[in-house]
Design an enzyme around this catalytic site. Structure first.
Site, mmCIF file in Angstrom:
data_model
loop_
_atom_site.group_PDB
_atom_site.id
_atom_site.type_symbol
_atom_site.label_atom_id
_atom_site.label_comp_id
_atom_site.label_asym_id
_atom_site.label_seq_id
_atom_site.Cartn_x
_atom_site.Cartn_y
_atom_site.Cartn_z
ATOM 1 N N LEU A 152 0.815 -1.269 -0.004
ATOM 2 C CA LEU A 152 0.053 -0.275 -0.085
ATOM 3 C C LEU A 152 0.828 1.370 0.110
ATOM 4 O O LEU A 152 0.189 2.331 0.216
ATOM 5 C CB LEU A 152 -1.041 -0.108 1.179
ATOM 6 C CG LEU A 152 -1.986 -1.152 1.130
ATOM 7 C CD1 LEU A 152 -2.809 -1.113 2.395
ATOM 8 C CD2 LEU A 152 -2.791 -1.364 -0.123
ATOM 9 N N CYS A 153 2.244 1.201 -0.237
ATOM 10 C CA CYS A 153 2.994 2.373 -0.390
ATOM 11 C C CYS A 153 2.636 2.947 -1.723
ATOM 12 O O CYS A 153 2.875 2.431 -2.820
ATOM 13 C CB CYS A 153 4.435 1.905 -0.233
ATOM 14 S SG CYS A 153 5.115 1.979 1.508
ATOM 15 N N HIS A 154 2.850 4.331 -1.626
ATOM 16 C CA HIS A 154 2.795 5.013 -2.989
ATOM 17 C C HIS A 154 4.056 5.172 -3.516
ATOM 18 O O HIS A 154 5.261 5.007 -2.723
ATOM 19 C CB HIS A 154 2.494 6.607 -2.670
ATOM 20 C CG HIS A 154 1.009 6.724 -2.045
ATOM 21 N ND1 HIS A 154 0.823 6.330 -0.791
ATOM 22 C CD2 HIS A 154 -0.252 6.905 -2.604
ATOM 23 C CE1 HIS A 154 -0.568 6.548 -0.454
ATOM 24 N NE2 HIS A 154 -1.138 6.752 -1.637
ATOM 25 N N MET A 182 9.069 4.337 5.065
ATOM 26 C CA MET A 182 9.158 3.201 4.458
ATOM 27 C C MET A 182 10.279 2.713 3.768
ATOM 28 O O MET A 182 10.613 1.435 3.724
ATOM 29 C CB MET A 182 7.630 2.513 3.804
ATOM 30 C CG MET A 182 6.551 2.445 4.765
ATOM 31 S SD MET A 182 6.792 1.423 6.243
ATOM 32 C CE MET A 182 7.485 -0.132 5.197
ATOM 33 N N GLU A 183 10.424 3.841 2.936
ATOM 34 C CA GLU A 183 11.609 4.023 1.757
ATOM 35 C C GLU A 183 12.898 4.038 2.570
ATOM 36 O O GLU A 183 13.777 3.033 2.347
ATOM 37 C CB GLU A 183 11.691 5.245 1.430
ATOM 38 C CG GLU A 183 10.701 5.294 0.196
ATOM 39 C CD GLU A 183 9.192 5.385 0.485
ATOM 40 O OE1 GLU A 183 8.789 5.510 1.623
ATOM 41 O OE2 GLU A 183 8.185 4.933 -0.457
ATOM 42 N N ASP A 242 24.726 -11.084 1.674
ATOM 43 C CA ASP A 242 24.953 -11.761 0.498
ATOM 44 C C ASP A 242 26.527 -11.840 0.042
ATOM 45 O O ASP A 242 26.885 -12.740 -0.210
ATOM 46 C CB ASP A 242 24.075 -11.256 -0.785
ATOM 47 C CG ASP A 242 24.222 -11.969 -1.956
ATOM 48 O OD1 ASP A 242 24.262 -13.176 -2.017
ATOM 49 O OD2 ASP A 242 24.475 -11.239 -3.177
#
Lengths: 266, 151
Positions: free
Chosen positions: A74-76, A112-113, A127
């Site tokens: 639901l992130c823009h 969120m970013e 990794d």
């Protein structure tokens, strides 16, 4: 308190941000990856088989921040104006601390970013190092601060690993750092101020300082990072070589300058 | 000048300072001591502990300088200051200021003076831990006003 991502029927819902005013938004997130001391040494010496680990992780984090909307339902999708990722090798904690800053002028927050950038940077570190160490652990991915927006600013102030004293010196001793190659000042941030600016010690080249006094030092620091604008606060106190000083006090090579909030002992 | 200053993480005994100051002396007529303790209520009503941070080096020099100012101002025989740093819980002593002089008035006033300046000048910072989280303790204007009484 209502969750904005759920509608009245409890269904997932992308929030309409069209009516929100555009403001300058900024978020800082942090996390760390804990590894064996030998792995950390290989990493810092650049001797891991996959090459420059930090540079790769930095690019991965920046790319991830830009693609957050593809990962989190639901992130823009946002036109970020800045993404920066810092890595700090912590020998004592045998870990790499990762900090991501995301910024934009827009209608929705960028935490969120920032969190995604930190997570993916940590995953990339994993990794890149997993050939020599499979015990690595990604830990403490968290939002540090968030500015702008209608819900107000957020600043994490509870740091689990709070140092008891500032600096390396034992009580009553003043440790001298290694000498700088060119004229420099050592800047310390203490107590609440350290938590607000997110750093405890900085060495600054004197050539970067517009005038060799405290006012000049504050200007150089604010230029370097907006977080240091808090130094302009009248409540912020300053000492040069452990003696109280004001804005016009001169600074010279190898001085130790400390900034701190009003004292609260006794 | 007989001024002793200690900044330490280890606890100090309730009688700390008396023996050190009074040993082998019969000229002292008055000892005043102040002890500050961790309270379980302050900015929140349920303080579970506090962490005291300081600026090593500057802390000791500041405390010594405050002791010297008191020494110049009153006729004193001993000044003894202990301040703890690190994690403390309610009931723990934080600070002890002990002043000895020939007569009581000097000792009372000098002890009061030293505490007022310690509170407003010595680089210590308290972070309180409570049920609602952790926060840095705000400075109090009453402490600044108290220190201004001496100028």
């Amino acid at each position: 308190m209502q969750l904005t991502h759920l509608n009245t029927r409890g269904e997932a819902n992308m929030v309409d941000v069209g009516d929100k005013r555009e403001t300058r938004r900024e978020a800082v997130a942090s996390g760390r990856i804990i590894m064996q001391p030998e792995t950390l040494k290989l990493l810092s010496d650049g001797e891991l088989p996959k090459g420059d680990v930090i540079a790769t992780a930095r690019i991965a984090g920046i790319q991830a921040a830009k693609r957050t909307h593809e990962l989190i339902p639901l992130c823009h999708s946002l036109a970020l104006s800045k993404v920066s990722i810092e890595f700090e090798i912590d020998q004592e904690g045998s870990c790499v601390n990762v900090t991501a800053l995301c910024r934009l002028n827009g209608r929705t927050g960028v935490e969120m970013e920032a969190l995604t950038a930190v997570s993916v940077a940590c995953l990339t570190l994993y990794d890149m190092c997993k050939a020599v160490d499979k015990d690595m652990r990604i830990d403490a991915v968290q939002l540090e601060s968030k500015h702008g927006g209608v819900r107000g600013d957020y600043q994490r102030d509870a740091r689990p690993a709070m140092p008891i004293v500032t600096g390396e010196g034992a009580t009553g001793e003043v440790t001298l750092g290694e000498r700088c190659a060119s004229p420099c000042v050592r800047v310390k941030f203490l107590a609440e101020l350290r938590e607000r600016v997110g750093v405890s010690d900085i060495v600054l080249d004197l050539e970067q300082v517009p005038s060799c006094d405290i006012a000049g030092l504050k200007a150089a620091l604010s230029q370097r990072d907006p977080r240091f604008s808090v130094l302009a606060d009248q409540r912020t106190l300053c000492a040069i070589n452990q003696v109280m000083a004001n804005d016009s006090a001169r600074i010279t090579n190898e001085d130790e300058v400390a900034f701190f909030p009003p004292v609260t002992g006794g | 000048m007989n001024i002793r200053v200690y900044v330490q993480a280890t606890p100090f005994a309730l009688a700390d300072g008396y023996e050190q100051v009074l040993a082998q002396r019969t000229d002292i007529g008055a000892v005043v001591s102040f002890t500050g303790l961790v309270r379980d209520f302050n900015e929140t009503p349920d303080v579970t502990g506090l962490t005291l941070e300081h600026y090593p080096g500057m802390t000791e020099r500041t405390l010594e300088s405050i002791g010297e100012q008191a020494w110049q101002r009153w006729s004193l025989q001993a000044v003894y200051i202990v301040h703890r740093v690190g994690y403390l819980t309610p009931g723990d002593p934080i600070v002890r200021v002990l002043v000895a002089s020939a007569h009581r008035r000097e000792a009372f006033e000098a002890c009061d003076f030293i505490m007022d300046f310690l509170k407003t000048q010595a680089p210590f910072w308290k972070k309180e831990h409570s049920g609602q989280g952790e926060y840095w303790v705000k400075e109090r204007t009453t402490d600044t006003q108290d220190a201004a009484r001496w100028t």
